[in-house]
Write a protein that holds these residues in place. Sequence first.
Motif, PDB file in Angstrom:
ATOM      1  N   SER A   1     -46.162  13.444  59.419  1.00  0.00           N
ATOM      2  CA  SER A   1     -45.418  14.644  59.060  1.00  0.00           C
ATOM      3  C   SER A   1     -45.396  15.564  60.264  1.00  0.00           C
ATOM      4  N   ARG A   2     -44.623  16.629  60.173  1.00  0.00           N
ATOM      5  CA  ARG A   2     -44.570  17.554  61.298  1.00  0.00           C
ATOM      6  C   ARG A   2     -44.447  18.985  60.810  1.00  0.00           C
ATOM      7  N   ASP A   3     -44.858  19.898  61.669  1.00  0.00           N
ATOM      8  CA  ASP A   3     -44.695  21.331  61.462  1.00  0.00           C
ATOM      9  C   ASP A   3     -43.917  21.839  62.679  1.00  0.00           C
ATOM     10  N   ILE A   4     -42.649  22.126  62.479  1.00  0.00           N
ATOM     11  CA  ILE A   4     -41.806  22.508  63.612  1.00  0.00           C
ATOM     12  C   ILE A   4     -42.283  23.814  64.236  1.00  0.00           C
ATOM     13  N   ALA A   5     -42.661  24.753  63.416  1.00  0.00           N
ATOM     14  CA  ALA A   5     -43.106  26.053  63.939  1.00  0.00           C
ATOM     15  C   ALA A   5     -44.326  25.902  64.835  1.00  0.00           C
ATOM     16  N   LYS A   6     -45.199  24.958  64.509  1.00  0.00           N
ATOM     17  CA  LYS A   6     -46.412  24.731  65.299  1.00  0.00           C
ATOM     18  C   LYS A   6     -46.207  23.673  66.378  1.00  0.00           C
ATOM     19  N   LYS A   7     -45.009  23.066  66.407  1.00  0.00           N
ATOM     20  CA  LYS A   7     -44.710  21.996  67.377  1.00  0.00           C
ATOM     21  C   LYS A   7     -45.769  20.902  67.311  1.00  0.00           C
ATOM     22  N   THR A   8     -46.097  20.535  66.106  1.00  0.00           N
ATOM     23  CA  THR A   8     -47.195  19.607  65.889  1.00  0.00           C
ATOM     24  C   THR A   8     -46.777  18.508  64.910  1.00  0.00           C
ATOM     25  N   VAL A   9     -47.174  17.298  65.238  1.00  0.00           N
ATOM     26  CA  VAL A   9     -46.999  16.168  64.333  1.00  0.00           C
ATOM     27  C   VAL A   9     -48.388  15.733  63.871  1.00  0.00           C
ATOM     28  N   TYR A  10     -48.463  15.313  62.626  1.00  0.00           N
ATOM     29  CA  TYR A  10     -49.739  14.938  62.038  1.00  0.00           C
ATOM     30  C   TYR A  10     -49.730  13.473  61.609  1.00  0.00           C
ATOM     31  N   LEU A  11     -50.899  12.902  61.578  1.00  0.00           N
ATOM     32  CA  LEU A  11     -51.077  11.581  60.971  1.00  0.00           C
ATOM     33  C   LEU A  11     -52.230  11.718  59.989  1.00  0.00           C
ATOM     34  N   GLN A  12     -51.897  11.784  58.710  1.00  0.00           N
ATOM     35  CA  GLN A  12     -52.915  11.837  57.672  1.00  0.00           C
ATOM     36  C   GLN A  12     -53.339  10.419  57.349  1.00  0.00           C
ATOM     37  N   MET A  13     -54.606  10.130  57.520  1.00  0.00           N
ATOM     38  CA  MET A  13     -55.130   8.786  57.323  1.00  0.00           C
ATOM     39  C   MET A  13     -56.100   8.804  56.141  1.00  0.00           C
ATOM     40  N   ASN A  14     -55.775   8.073  55.115  1.00  0.00           N
ATOM     41  CA  ASN A  14     -56.628   7.978  53.923  1.00  0.00           C
ATOM     42  C   ASN A  14     -57.156   6.559  53.773  1.00  0.00           C
ATOM     43  N   SER A  15     -58.207   6.432  52.995  1.00  0.00           N
ATOM     44  CA  SER A  15     -58.796   5.114  52.713  1.00  0.00           C
ATOM     45  C   SER A  15     -59.017   4.322  53.997  1.00  0.00           C
ATOM     46  N   LEU A  16     -59.633   4.953  54.945  1.00  0.00           N
ATOM     47  CA  LEU A  16     -59.827   4.315  56.253  1.00  0.00           C
ATOM     48  C   LEU A  16     -60.698   3.075  56.151  1.00  0.00           C
ATOM     49  N   LYS A  17     -60.366   2.106  56.993  1.00  0.00           N
ATOM     50  CA  LYS A  17     -61.072   0.834  57.038  1.00  0.00           C
ATOM     51  C   LYS A  17     -61.634   0.621  58.441  1.00  0.00           C
ATOM     52  N   PRO A  18     -62.657  -0.202  58.588  1.00  0.00           N
ATOM     53  CA  PRO A  18     -63.195  -0.478  59.928  1.00  0.00           C
ATOM     54  C   PRO A  18     -62.118  -0.999  60.881  1.00  0.00           C
ATOM     55  N   GLU A  19     -61.140  -1.745  60.368  1.00  0.00           N
ATOM     56  CA  GLU A  19     -60.091  -2.274  61.236  1.00  0.00           C
ATOM     57  C   GLU A  19     -59.112  -1.207  61.707  1.00  0.00           C
ATOM     58  N   ASP A  20     -59.244   0.011  61.221  1.00  0.00           N
ATOM     59  CA  ASP A  20     -58.446   1.126  61.731  1.00  0.00           C
ATOM     60  C   ASP A  20     -59.067   1.726  62.989  1.00  0.00           C
ATOM     61  N   THR A  21     -60.234   1.263  63.368  1.00  0.00           N
ATOM     62  CA  THR A  21     -60.886   1.748  64.581  1.00  0.00           C
ATOM     63  C   THR A  21     -60.019   1.469  65.794  1.00  0.00           C
ATOM     64  N   ALA A  22     -59.718   2.523  66.551  1.00  0.00           N
ATOM     65  CA  ALA A  22     -58.822   2.388  67.704  1.00  0.00           C
ATOM     66  C   ALA A  22     -58.721   3.727  68.418  1.00  0.00           C
ATOM     67  N   VAL A  23     -58.130   3.674  69.599  1.00  0.00           N
ATOM     68  CA  VAL A  23     -57.665   4.897  70.250  1.00  0.00           C
ATOM     69  C   VAL A  23     -56.247   5.139  69.735  1.00  0.00           C
TER      70      VAL A  23
END
Length: 124
Positions: A71-93
């Motif tokens: 998602s993004r907030d145009i006023a804040k010039k920011t994009v987000y990545l909301q990550m739920n139910s994280l798994k060990p295989e999501d480990t990364a840069v």
Amino acid sequence: QVQLVESGGGLVQAGDSRRLSCTASEPRFNSLAMGWFRQPPGKEREFVAALRWAGDVTNYAESVKGRFTISRDIAKKTVYLQMNSLKPEDTAVYYCAADRLGEGSMKIKDYLYWGQGTQVTVSS
């Protein structure tokens, strides 16, 4: 030149949630397609999620569908990545990327601007 700065990475437990942020220096932030990519240890960089420049289309990798939301907030010039139910295989840069007037591509080559990355480690 667009500068991107990610934040929000860290060490989490499996099943936890985490939100990554990426702030852009671009005044015309709403003209940027934004993408999130990740590089697991010892592996190639891979697509995670993307948002079309108009904000009306999202794309997700199959491995994160239903768990991650871009998602993004145009006023804040920011994009987000909301990550739920994280798994060990999501480990990364995790890397944020931007492309002017892009369609929300899943391809690395379609993004001109990249952040420095933020580490997410999911323990089991």
